[in-house]
Design a protein around this motif. Structure first.
Motif, PDB file in Angstrom:
ATOM      1  N   ILE A  78      34.442  12.240  -3.423  1.00 20.47           N
ATOM      2  CA  ILE A  78      35.203  13.210  -4.125  1.00 20.47           C
ATOM      3  C   ILE A  78      35.866  12.060  -5.086  1.00 20.47           C
ATOM      4  O   ILE A  78      36.733  11.399  -4.791  1.00 20.47           O
ATOM      5  CB  ILE A  78      36.022  13.919  -3.109  1.00 20.47           C
ATOM      6  N   SER A  79      36.108  12.512  -6.439  1.00 24.84           N
ATOM      7  CA  SER A  79      36.511  11.459  -7.301  1.00 24.84           C
ATOM      8  C   SER A  79      37.814  11.455  -7.520  1.00 24.84           C
ATOM      9  O   SER A  79      38.676  10.421  -7.589  1.00 24.84           O
ATOM     10  CB  SER A  79      35.902  11.700  -8.923  1.00 24.84           C
ATOM     11  N   GLY A  80      38.504  12.640  -7.252  1.00 22.49           N
ATOM     12  CA  GLY A  80      40.120  12.657  -7.165  1.00 22.49           C
ATOM     13  C   GLY A  80      40.690  12.408  -8.690  1.00 22.49           C
ATOM     14  O   GLY A  80      39.853  12.608  -9.619  1.00 22.49           O
ATOM     15  N   TYR A  81      42.010  12.306  -8.704  1.00 20.23           N
ATOM     16  CA  TYR A  81      42.756  12.473 -10.138  1.00 20.23           C
ATOM     17  C   TYR A  81      43.781  11.121 -10.038  1.00 20.23           C
ATOM     18  O   TYR A  81      44.339  11.071  -8.951  1.00 20.23           O
ATOM     19  CB  TYR A  81      43.330  13.377 -10.476  1.00 20.23           C
ATOM     20  N   ALA A  82      43.659  10.378 -11.207  1.00 22.68           N
ATOM     21  CA  ALA A  82      44.725   9.156 -11.226  1.00 22.68           C
ATOM     22  C   ALA A  82      46.235   9.829 -11.549  1.00 22.68           C
ATOM     23  O   ALA A  82      47.106   8.713 -11.022  1.00 22.68           O
ATOM     24  CB  ALA A  82      44.498   8.363 -12.381  1.00 22.68           C
ATOM     25  N   ASN A  83      46.297  11.040 -11.871  1.00 21.22           N
ATOM     26  CA  ASN A  83      47.761  11.136 -12.267  1.00 21.22           C
ATOM     27  C   ASN A  83      48.372  12.303 -11.347  1.00 21.22           C
ATOM     28  O   ASN A  83      47.644  13.230 -10.746  1.00 21.22           O
ATOM     29  CB  ASN A  83      47.754  11.917 -13.449  1.00 21.22           C
ATOM     30  N   THR A  84      49.669  12.230 -11.060  1.00 19.86           N
ATOM     31  CA  THR A  84      50.542  13.189 -10.081  1.00 19.86           C
ATOM     32  C   THR A  84      51.313  14.095 -10.951  1.00 19.86           C
ATOM     33  O   THR A  84      51.597  15.146 -10.324  1.00 19.86           O
ATOM     34  CB  THR A  84      51.307  12.582  -9.167  1.00 19.86           C
ATOM     35  N   ALA A  85      51.295  14.027 -12.267  1.00 21.99           N
ATOM     36  CA  ALA A  85      51.806  14.963 -13.254  1.00 21.99           C
ATOM     37  C   ALA A  85      50.948  15.272 -14.373  1.00 21.99           C
ATOM     38  O   ALA A  85      50.190  14.625 -14.876  1.00 21.99           O
ATOM     39  CB  ALA A  85      53.127  14.362 -13.783  1.00 21.99           C
ATOM     40  N   THR A  86      50.880  16.376 -14.486  1.00 22.04           N
ATOM     41  CA  THR A  86      49.847  17.146 -15.435  1.00 22.04           C
ATOM     42  C   THR A  86      50.837  17.528 -16.888  1.00 22.04           C
ATOM     43  O   THR A  86      52.221  17.763 -16.592  1.00 22.04           O
ATOM     44  CB  THR A  86      49.093  18.334 -15.150  1.00 22.04           C
TER      45      THR A  86
END
Ligand SMILES: [Fe+3]
Ligand SMILES: [Fe+3]
Ligand SMILES: [Mg+2]
Lengths: 197, 197
Positions: free
Chosen positions: B177-185
């Motif tokens: 599962i790749s996930g995302y690097a950022n916690t804010a969009t």
């Protein structure tokens, strides 16, 4: 991967609204979802809790791109208060932290607006607004020594809707668009480093 | 209030997907929307353009809470490259900056994977992936001296989907599962301070 509380709320509300429910159903089932979200105050990232020294703040947490709903954190420093205003769409306000007072106003024969009822909200409690019944109010931080925070949910993108503030004496209305204080919203799928993630 | 390019794209795509279009229609009409978005490289906020020294980065720009689609900025430093991987949902990749090379692999009789075609993408060009036809590829930054950025759109929440990487020699697959690097969009409704807002 454990889903965060805000993601669970946004998903559940989106699923409910997909059924095109009546306002009555939104105010019963949707309210229960909001009550779940605000049952514990351990999930709102710090960036969306910050009061401004002069004004109450409106931080967008999530908005549907087709304007079906929005979720906003309202943060009030001591003594901060809205003008008399409307919404034009259904709304639910869930108290997360502190204490707020909301007074519902109604227009009188002479055009002025009078507060006919006023309520105090403590953490866990939910207020509603509706253009069909009670859409015009004043909300204020009911605490003189601490920040209050409420989570607002609306049947539209509240920061983008053209709506009105009213002079309570003359009844004169002035259109406004409230906007949002924040340029970054929470990534609902990566809450690393956030509380209770 | 002028709407930003990313908001216009997300709204248009959400509107298209509301009609439950065929993949063929997504790859014609949706592709045009993506081509519009990447026609000019003046709108992606700085925070979603940053390469990591060691790995390519995946920054979530927007995801639908009901997992109908997601929009992600992929940022590649010089020499960075994906493993051989699949997606399991339709995808469109629009080159925004720099240059990428994508090689489509197909499984052979002995179980191994071979690159049967390879394409170079320049700004403004769009590639597709589809579990129905060509879902397994390797993407790499085709420039040795600069960052490349592409905008990816998928028919699901790509950072949350369980999918696979493959050993090209043995064909052995490993779930990830790749996930995302950022916690804010990005706040699509408040682009103040962003380029071309
Ligand atoms: Fe209000
Ligand atoms: Fe890929
Ligand atoms: Mg629908």
């Amino acid at each position: 991967m454990k889903e965060g509380k805000l993601l669970i709320f946004v998903k559940s509300l989106a699923t409910l609204l997909e059924m095109h429910p009546s306002e009555e159903l939104i105010f019963s089932n949707g309210r229960k979802l909001l009550e779940s979200l605000i049952a514990t105050d351990d999930w709102l990232p710090e960036a969306f809790c910050k009061p401004h020294p002069d004004y109450y703040q409106q931080y967008l947490l999530y908005a549907d791109p087709l304007d079906r709903f929005s979720v906003v954190s309202f943060v009030w420093g001591p003594g901060q208060k809205t003008p008399l205003h409307n919404h034009t769409v259904w709304g639910m306000v869930g108290q997360l932290r502190g204490q707020e007072r909301s007074a519902n106003y109604y227009q009188q024969a002479d055009g002025s607006y009078t507060a006919e009822e006023s309520f105090v909200f403590k953490p866990g409690q939910v207020a509603t607004v509706s253009p069909k019944t009670h859409d015009i109010h004043v909300v204020e931080n009911d605490l003189s020594d601490q920040t209050s925070i409420s989570i607002h949910v609306y049947g539209g993108n509240i920061g983008r809707i053209e709506r009105a503030v009213f002079d309570p004496i003359t009844g004169i209305e002035k259109l406004f668009i409230s906007g949002y204080a924040n340029t970054a919203t929470p990534n609902l799928w990566n809450t690393a480093g956030n509380p209770a993630s």
